[in-house]
Design a protein around this motif. Structure first.
Motif, mmCIF file in Angstrom:
data_model
loop_
_atom_site.group_PDB
_atom_site.id
_atom_site.type_symbol
_atom_site.label_atom_id
_atom_site.label_comp_id
_atom_site.label_asym_id
_atom_site.label_seq_id
_atom_site.Cartn_x
_atom_site.Cartn_y
_atom_site.Cartn_z
ATOM 1 N N LEU A 15 0.794 -1.230 0.059
ATOM 2 C CA LEU A 15 0.055 -0.024 -0.090
ATOM 3 C C LEU A 15 0.983 1.107 0.114
ATOM 4 O O LEU A 15 0.467 2.199 -0.604
ATOM 5 C CB LEU A 15 -0.920 0.174 1.223
ATOM 6 N N ASP A 16 2.068 1.230 0.331
ATOM 7 C CA ASP A 16 2.749 2.606 0.908
ATOM 8 C C ASP A 16 4.396 2.069 0.684
ATOM 9 O O ASP A 16 4.635 0.954 0.883
ATOM 10 C CB ASP A 16 2.707 2.983 2.037
ATOM 11 N N LEU A 17 5.326 3.002 0.660
ATOM 12 C CA LEU A 17 6.565 2.774 0.533
ATOM 13 C C LEU A 17 7.036 2.958 1.852
ATOM 14 O O LEU A 17 7.198 4.026 2.534
ATOM 15 C CB LEU A 17 7.393 3.744 -0.244
ATOM 16 N N PRO A 18 7.604 1.754 2.560
ATOM 17 C CA PRO A 18 8.207 1.831 3.896
ATOM 18 C C PRO A 18 9.597 2.583 3.737
ATOM 19 O O PRO A 18 10.520 2.281 2.992
ATOM 20 C CB PRO A 18 8.139 0.413 4.324
ATOM 21 N N VAL A 19 9.838 3.312 5.005
ATOM 22 C CA VAL A 19 11.187 3.871 4.989
ATOM 23 C C VAL A 19 11.755 3.420 6.297
ATOM 24 O O VAL A 19 11.072 3.460 7.105
ATOM 25 C CB VAL A 19 11.255 5.610 4.981
ATOM 26 N N VAL A 20 13.094 3.091 5.979
ATOM 27 C CA VAL A 20 13.669 2.629 7.336
ATOM 28 C C VAL A 20 15.051 3.559 7.506
ATOM 29 O O VAL A 20 15.729 3.593 6.234
ATOM 30 C CB VAL A 20 14.354 1.042 6.894
ATOM 31 N N SER A 21 14.990 4.051 8.530
ATOM 32 C CA SER A 21 16.026 4.929 8.773
ATOM 33 C C SER A 21 17.327 4.492 9.580
ATOM 34 O O SER A 21 18.298 5.382 9.832
ATOM 35 C CB SER A 21 15.705 6.234 9.742
ATOM 36 N N ALA A 22 17.376 3.329 9.788
ATOM 37 C CA ALA A 22 18.565 2.758 10.433
ATOM 38 C C ALA A 22 20.085 3.123 9.754
ATOM 39 O O ALA A 22 20.079 2.912 8.535
ATOM 40 C CB ALA A 22 18.189 1.090 10.652
ATOM 41 N N ALA A 23 21.032 2.986 10.453
ATOM 42 C CA ALA A 23 22.209 3.329 10.046
ATOM 43 C C ALA A 23 22.875 2.072 9.617
ATOM 44 O O ALA A 23 22.448 0.971 9.686
ATOM 45 C CB ALA A 23 23.167 3.809 11.202
ATOM 46 N N HIS A 24 23.591 2.178 8.428
ATOM 47 C CA HIS A 24 24.303 1.195 7.623
ATOM 48 C C HIS A 24 24.968 0.000 8.654
ATOM 49 O O HIS A 24 24.764 -1.106 8.620
ATOM 50 C CB HIS A 24 25.402 1.571 6.675
ATOM 51 N N VAL A 25 25.745 0.404 9.801
ATOM 52 C CA VAL A 25 26.392 -0.289 10.581
ATOM 53 C C VAL A 25 25.235 -1.257 11.368
ATOM 54 O O VAL A 25 25.595 -2.561 11.406
ATOM 55 C CB VAL A 25 27.105 0.449 11.693
ATOM 56 N N ASP A 26 24.060 -0.671 11.664
ATOM 57 C CA ASP A 26 22.878 -1.483 12.370
ATOM 58 C C ASP A 26 22.400 -2.504 11.412
ATOM 59 O O ASP A 26 22.308 -3.707 11.851
ATOM 60 C CB ASP A 26 21.892 -0.562 13.098
ATOM 61 N N LEU A 27 22.224 -2.129 10.305
ATOM 62 C CA LEU A 27 21.747 -3.012 9.282
ATOM 63 C C LEU A 27 22.644 -4.092 9.088
ATOM 64 O O LEU A 27 22.226 -5.280 8.887
ATOM 65 C CB LEU A 27 21.423 -2.177 8.022
ATOM 66 N N THR A 28 23.870 -3.997 8.893
ATOM 67 C CA THR A 28 24.902 -4.895 8.587
ATOM 68 C C THR A 28 24.979 -6.000 9.681
ATOM 69 O O THR A 28 25.244 -7.186 9.107
ATOM 70 C CB THR A 28 26.287 -4.243 8.359
ATOM 71 N N GLN A 29 24.881 -5.605 10.586
ATOM 72 C CA GLN A 29 24.963 -6.404 11.829
ATOM 73 C C GLN A 29 23.842 -7.340 12.148
ATOM 74 O O GLN A 29 23.858 -8.199 12.828
ATOM 75 C CB GLN A 29 25.243 -5.641 13.187
ATOM 76 N N SER A 30 22.487 -6.943 11.693
ATOM 77 C CA SER A 30 21.448 -7.717 11.763
ATOM 78 C C SER A 30 20.602 -8.150 10.632
ATOM 79 O O SER A 30 20.937 -9.151 10.033
ATOM 80 C CB SER A 30 20.569 -6.784 12.740
ATOM 81 N N ASP A 31 19.868 -7.101 9.820
ATOM 82 C CA ASP A 31 18.988 -7.474 8.761
ATOM 83 C C ASP A 31 20.124 -8.054 7.597
ATOM 84 O O ASP A 31 19.582 -8.907 7.169
ATOM 85 C CB ASP A 31 18.403 -6.232 8.098
ATOM 86 N N PHE A 32 20.943 -7.184 7.425
ATOM 87 C CA PHE A 32 21.802 -7.717 6.192
ATOM 88 C C PHE A 32 22.599 -8.997 6.466
ATOM 89 O O PHE A 32 22.877 -9.976 5.691
ATOM 90 C CB PHE A 32 22.822 -6.744 5.744
ATOM 91 N N ALA A 33 22.954 -9.089 7.661
ATOM 92 C CA ALA A 33 23.607 -10.650 8.253
ATOM 93 C C ALA A 33 23.091 -11.761 7.866
ATOM 94 O O ALA A 33 23.504 -12.964 7.384
ATOM 95 C CB ALA A 33 24.008 -10.177 9.444
ATOM 96 N N ALA A 34 21.545 -11.659 8.022
ATOM 97 C CA ALA A 34 20.703 -12.841 7.853
ATOM 98 C C ALA A 34 20.708 -13.226 6.372
ATOM 99 O O ALA A 34 20.904 -14.382 6.247
ATOM 100 C CB ALA A 34 19.330 -12.638 8.500
#
Length: 332
Positions: A183-202
């Protein structure tokens, strides 16, 4: 069977049988694959006929996809097919959840293969959080990277043992999204380092899987203007930082997270580095528009397609009744 090179697009269809116009479009456009939804499914016999007709229309053993995750997202339902619990419920509460997810994948694969389906848009490697939008939350496989990786790997193994190719989604991560990308465009404002350690790591731990699907999510600290599906920056990150080298399709290009004509969306996704444009709503005019703009697969995309499809195989010789009984015990 024809030797036509497939086009960089996956199409849906409108109903439970191919219309003459749809058959003609599939024959002319030569999409890489077809995807089915609840609107296309009535009985096992009807579904076998439809998957056969789709392949007959293109003249080759075209992949036929479905979203059969379980829980809210399952296109095949009782009385002919099993009703699966939400994945997060199973992953958090089953005895030996990794084994339960393997069995879930293997049993789902048996249901799909029996009806001519050979690609399932699962597993998910999105991490469930308190903020995760309800459209996704209980579809996730855990609340921590190690849980998600173990359970997604098991699901993928079960599908492949049953002769069904898995599609890893939603790369590079949808778990922080607080909006529904349908329905809408989600916007995630997390820093790259935080994403790398969690979301991207999976996703990095699952980067060897043969097929993947992008997320219609804007990561504002990495690309302030474009959602991942349309962003050369984010597709580059998927390929390099995450290391995913498989065949990469968009999430449904007709979702409202994206703007503009579908042809412009498709062109932007391919220009960003996606290999395939996924179009799901069955709108014949939109499909014809995409058929004019999506090219035949070539180069790296064609090589990735060949590599993925080379993994299609006959199901193993598992005793499905025994696996079913084991799954029931673990899920009790």
């Amino acid at each position: 069977m024809t030797g036509a090179t497939p086009r960089a697009v996956i199409f849906g269809c409108a109903g439970m049988r191919l219309s003459a116009a749809e058959r003609a479009l599939f024959a002319q456009a030569q999409p890489w694959g077809a995807i089915l939804f609840a609107r296309n499914i009535e009985t096992p016999e009807q579904l076998v006929a439809l998957t056969s007709d789709l392949r007959d229309a293109v003249g080759r053993d075209m992949p036929v996809l479905i979203d059969q995750e379980g829980g809210r997202v399952q296109r095949m339902r009782p009385p002919y097919w099993r009703n699966w619990p939400p994945a997060l419920e199973q992953c958090l509460h089953a005895h030996d959840p990794a084994r339960a997810m393997y069995l879930r994948g293997r049993l789902i694969a048996a249901e799909l293969r029996s009806c001519g389906l050979d690609v399932n848009c699962a597993p998910l490697a999105d991490i469930a959080r308190d903020i995760t939008h309800p459209v996704l939350h209980n579809r996730c496989y855990g609340t921590a990277v190690d849980q998600v990786v173990a359970h997604a790997r098991a699901m993928a193994r079960g599908l492949m043992a049953g002769g069904v190719l898995p599609v890893l989604k939603h790369i590079p991560g949808h778990g922080r999204a607080q909006a529904d990308s349908h329905l809408d465009l989600p916007v995630v404002s997390a820093a790259h380092v935080d994403l790398t350690q969690s979301d991207f790591a999976a996703f990095r731990a699952l980067a060897d899987l043969p097929l993947g699907m992008t997320a219609h999510v804007l990561f504002s600290q990495l690309d302030a203007n474009l959602p991942a599906t349309l962003s050369p920056t984010m597709i580059g990150l998927i390929r390099k930082e995450i290391g995913f080298q498989g065949l990469l399709m968009t999430d449904d290009i007709s979702m409202h997270a994206l703007n503009g004509p579908v042809s412009a969306r498709g062109n932007a996704a391919l220009a960003a580095g996606c290999d395939l444009v996924l179009h799901c709503n069955g709108d014949l005019n939109e499909m014809a528009e995409l058929a004019e703009t999506c090219p035949a697969l070539e180069g790296g995309a064609l090589a990735r397609s060949d590599a993925a499809l080379s993994l299609r195989s006959a199901p193993d010789d598992s005793d499905l009744a025994a696996l079913d009984a084991e799954y029931a015990r673990l899920s009790a």
